[in-house]
Design an enzyme around this catalytic site. Sequence first.
Site, PDB file in Angstrom:
ATOM      1  N   GLY A  51      60.027  22.460  45.125  1.00 33.65           N
ATOM      2  CA  GLY A  51      59.902  23.834  44.630  1.00 33.65           C
ATOM      3  C   GLY A  51      61.094  24.727  44.891  1.00 33.65           C
ATOM      4  N   GLU A 105      62.325  28.169  51.398  1.00 34.68           N
ATOM      5  CA  GLU A 105      61.040  27.900  50.718  1.00 34.68           C
ATOM      6  C   GLU A 105      60.982  28.612  49.373  1.00 34.68           C
ATOM      7  OE1 GLU A 105      58.600  26.323  50.127  1.00 34.68           O
ATOM      8  OE2 GLU A 105      57.230  25.940  51.764  1.00 34.68           O
ATOM      9  N   ASP A 106      60.242  28.039  48.455  1.00 38.13           N
ATOM     10  CA  ASP A 106      60.033  28.705  47.173  1.00 38.13           C
ATOM     11  C   ASP A 106      59.036  29.852  47.329  1.00 38.13           C
ATOM     12  OD1 ASP A 106      57.932  26.919  47.688  1.00 38.13           O
ATOM     13  OD2 ASP A 106      57.868  26.080  45.671  1.00 38.13           O
ATOM     14  N   ASP A 109      52.386  30.987  50.686  1.00 39.37           N
ATOM     15  CA  ASP A 109      51.069  31.350  50.159  1.00 39.37           C
ATOM     16  C   ASP A 109      50.102  31.462  51.350  1.00 39.37           C
ATOM     17  OD1 ASP A 109      48.880  31.614  48.395  1.00 39.37           O
ATOM     18  OD2 ASP A 109      48.803  29.502  47.942  1.00 39.37           O
ATOM     19  N   PHE A 158      48.620  32.669  40.537  1.00 39.44           N
ATOM     20  CA  PHE A 158      49.319  31.387  40.432  1.00 39.44           C
ATOM     21  C   PHE A 158      50.452  31.493  39.416  1.00 39.44           C
ATOM     22  CE2 PHE A 158      50.197  27.097  39.066  1.00 39.44           C
ATOM     23  CZ  PHE A 158      50.344  26.467  40.294  1.00 39.44           C
ATOM     24  N   ARG A 171      58.788  23.389  36.139  1.00 38.24           N
ATOM     25  CA  ARG A 171      59.815  23.764  37.126  1.00 38.24           C
ATOM     26  C   ARG A 171      61.111  24.257  36.491  1.00 38.24           C
ATOM     27  NH1 ARG A 171      58.144  21.943  42.190  1.00 38.24           N
ATOM     28  NH2 ARG A 171      57.058  19.946  42.242  1.00 38.24           N
TER      29      ARG A 171
HETATM   30  P1  IMP Z   1      51.018  27.297  51.465  1.00 38.69           P
HETATM   31  O1  IMP Z   1      51.064  26.085  52.326  1.00 38.69           O
HETATM   32  O2  IMP Z   1      49.624  27.642  51.034  1.00 38.69           O
HETATM   33  O3  IMP Z   1      51.739  28.507  52.039  1.00 38.69           O
HETATM   34  O4  IMP Z   1      51.694  26.934  50.089  1.00 38.69           O
HETATM   35  C1  IMP Z   1      53.014  26.707  50.011  1.00 38.69           C
HETATM   36  C2  IMP Z   1      53.391  25.745  48.886  1.00 38.69           C
HETATM   37  O5  IMP Z   1      52.414  25.668  47.843  1.00 38.69           O
HETATM   38  C3  IMP Z   1      54.632  26.275  48.267  1.00 38.69           C
HETATM   39  O6  IMP Z   1      55.768  25.751  48.902  1.00 38.69           O
HETATM   40  C4  IMP Z   1      54.496  25.840  46.828  1.00 38.69           C
HETATM   41  O7  IMP Z   1      55.057  24.560  46.691  1.00 38.69           O
HETATM   42  C5  IMP Z   1      53.022  25.783  46.573  1.00 38.69           C
HETATM   43  N1  IMP Z   1      52.545  27.026  45.904  1.00 38.69           N
HETATM   44  C6  IMP Z   1      51.954  28.103  46.461  1.00 38.69           C
HETATM   45  N2  IMP Z   1      51.656  29.047  45.557  1.00 38.69           N
HETATM   46  C7  IMP Z   1      52.093  28.551  44.367  1.00 38.69           C
HETATM   47  C8  IMP Z   1      52.097  29.094  43.012  1.00 38.69           C
HETATM   48  O8  IMP Z   1      51.652  30.210  42.710  1.00 38.69           O
HETATM   49  N3  IMP Z   1      52.655  28.274  42.079  1.00 38.69           N
HETATM   50  C9  IMP Z   1      53.169  27.041  42.346  1.00 38.69           C
HETATM   51  N4  IMP Z   1      53.198  26.523  43.587  1.00 38.69           N
HETATM   52  C10 IMP Z   1      52.659  27.270  44.587  1.00 38.69           C
HETATM   53 MG    MG Z   2      57.056  24.302  48.201  1.00 40.59          MG
END
Ligand code: IMP
Ligand code: MG
Length: 180
Positions: A51, A105-106, A109, A158, A171
């Site tokens: 990402g 990080e992208d 969340d 999302f 992507r």
């Molecule tokens: P977390 O572990 O819930 O913080 O999620 C982090 C990872 O989930 C990110 O590095 C993304 O790869 C993916 N992610 C979270 N939100 C989105 C979104 O809205 N679109 C696409 N990928 C997401």
């Molecule tokens: Mg990611």
Amino acid sequence: MKSVVVVSDKVFVPYLEESEILSAINGVAAQVNAAYKNTESIPVLLCTLNGAILFCADLMKRLEFEVELASIKVKSYEGTSSTGNVRVTSALTTDVRDRDVIICEDIVDTGNTIEFMVSYLKELGAKSVRICTMLMKPEAYHKDIHIDFVAKEIPNRFIVGYGLDYNECGRALKDIYVLK
Ligand code: IMP
Ligand code: MG
């Protein structure tokens, strides 16, 4: 920017234009430069694949200090939601022992991925770990770890594009779109 895009089986609409993304990256790069301007070491800039690949490239071009680029691939998302369970799917490409690490990080969340990454890097002996993310969803974040550098906060929706995927698609979109 297209008024609507279909990615895999879902419909997405415009959210952030490339120019807005790049100006947010200019801002976060300035913060990272200020924090590391007197660094005596060469920090590891750790791109979390896949990402963060476009963000990492655009961030790196704007950094005014030397970094060693490294990568790791972790996975937590299936479809449009976090599974809560994070695993390394491609190994870390450098030795982080005694190194200053900047995680790139992208999007942050729930924070599950970042929490896992920080403890993983510390277990491997990293001297310092800071987090630089392009996007953050503050409403979804439920961890205590401070996110050092955030280019832009967004609502709990999302999104796809600019490196972010839906089921590995979308992507390559140069702008960011939100699920309709
Ligand atoms: P977390 O572990 O819930 O913080 O999620 C982090 C990872 O989930 C990110 O590095 C993304 O790869 C993916 N992610 C979270 N939100 C989105 C979104 O809205 N679109 C696409 N990928 C997401
Ligand atoms: Mg990611």
